[in-house]
Enzyme design. Structure first.
Site: not given
Length: 390
Positions: A173-175, A178
């Site tokens: 969800g972050d990577l 990003a």
């Protein structure tokens, strides 16, 4: 010189999504200035450490903040705000990952910064996006990887059939958010090169996971049923699965007719090749065929299975990180990089940069910064004058 050597990025981010985005830009040569809140990024004290917590930061911070410069600023103070605005005037990009409205409370939102620098690319990473690009009632809520994976559908399709929804191991969800944000930044920079016009770039974690689950979206649309968990198998391809071996697990992706024939030849089962010669027949009989393959792999080591198949059938063993560290391919591709760890008596290893370019180098440009390590070189006369006044 990296491809982005002439790009100055102000990194007003913390934890994972924002730092990973700006890390990608730093690895490609950008000058990334990490503007940290008083006390620094919340993740600085997060383990693991090499020797002790006397180290100024742990592996989490090191991994995604390598190659950056650090400046500690209190954006809520007049002097901190003035210093930040002075940097904005010569910056190309600002990246932040606060909740919607946070930078506006400092009077440092996009519209304010654009007045100082009309060509500025301002990029935001939030759980639910920014009202500028589409307002929803979720905006302003905090979000982390687990929330994005749950809402976006990835947990519902991950795990074994009949088991509970399962989070994907890495913080996708972050990577993934990003990585998409970095693409958006570079697209906006390219647009500015043609037009002189900066813009606001918005990438939401929830949106990104919906995009990542594109297969589930079209399956639901075409079939009218929401897909759910089915372990390591694939809904429309067979065999495409993990199989137990005598000393571990292997994955086999032999859904093409040529790969299926090669698999059956290695198993000494010409009857299976003849009886299930087309993909639709194999898919209809997947349960029985899976057991035939599983019976063959269970009697053999991972090495024996891969020796029999690799080269003619897509197949590999399931590796842990120790295996990755020993894999000569990973070393040859510079995907394990040693950097200094301040406060420790040995270097540490972090993941390398997967983007390779023939004309411009890529990869970590050294360790992560100490908090406020680059104040003097970044603020110059402003810092010297303030120190004299004090």
């Amino acid at each position: 010189m990296g491809a982005l050597t002439d790009l100055r990025v102000l990194d007003v981010t913390q934890v994972l999504a924002g730092p990973y985005c700006t890390m990608l830009l730093a690895d490609l040569g950008a000058d990334v200035v990490k503007v940290e809140r008083p006390g620094g990024d919340l993740i600085r004290p997060n383990p693991p450490f090499v020797d002790s917590t006397d180290e100024p930061y742990g592996g989490y911070f090191q991994s995604v903040n390598r190659g950056k410069r650090s400046l500690e600023l209190d954006l809520g103070s007049e002097s901190g705000r003035a210093d930040f605005l002075s940097l904005v005037e010569t910056a190309d990009v600002v990246v932040e990952n606060y909740r919607a409205g946070t930078m506006e409370r400092f009077d440092l939102g996009y519209e304010t910064l654009r007045e100082r620098n009309p060509g500025l690319v301002y990029a935001a990473i939030r759980g639910f996006g920014d009202p500028r690009t589409g307002a929803t009632d979720r905006q302003g809520q905090p979000s982390f990887d687990l929330i994005a994976q749950a809402l976006g559908g990835v947990m519902e399709i991950t795990g074994h059939e009949g088991g509970p929804p399962t989070k994907v191991g890495p913080g996708i969800g972050d990577l993934f958010t990003a990585a998409l944000n970095a693409v958006g930044v570079l697209a906006a920079v390219h647009h500015r090169e043609r037009t002189g016009e900066g813009q606001f770039v918005d990438t939401a974690m929830y949106d990104s996971i919906v995009s990542l689950c594109e297969r589930a979206v079209y399956q639901h649309s075409y079939a009218g049923e929401p897909p759910t968990r089915q372990g390591n198998s694939h809904p429309t391809l067979f065999p495409y699965d993990a199989f137990e071996a005598a000393d571990g697990h292997v994955v086999i992706a032999a859904f093409g007719d040529n790969h299926w024939r090669a698999l059956c030849e290695a198993m000494d089962r010409p009857d299976l090749a003849a009886d299930f010669s087309d993909a639709s027949a194999r898919l209809r009989n997947r349960d029985a065929l899976r057991e035939e393959i599983a019976a063959w792999t269970r009697e053999r080591s991972c090495e024996a299975v891969t020796d029999a198949l690799v080269g003619s059938v897509p197949c590999e063993r399931v590796q842990d990180t120790a295996d990755v560290f020993e894999d000569p391919h990973v070393r040859a591709r510079d995907m394990l990089v040693e950097v200094e760890q301040p406060g420790a008596d040995r270097p540490v290893t972090i993941a390398g940069q997967p983007i390779k370019m023939t004309a411009t180098p890529t990869g970590p440009e050294g360790r992560a910064p100490l908090l406020d390590e680059h104040r003097e070189e970044l603020l110059g006369e402003r810092a010297e004058g303030r120190a004299a006044d004090d």
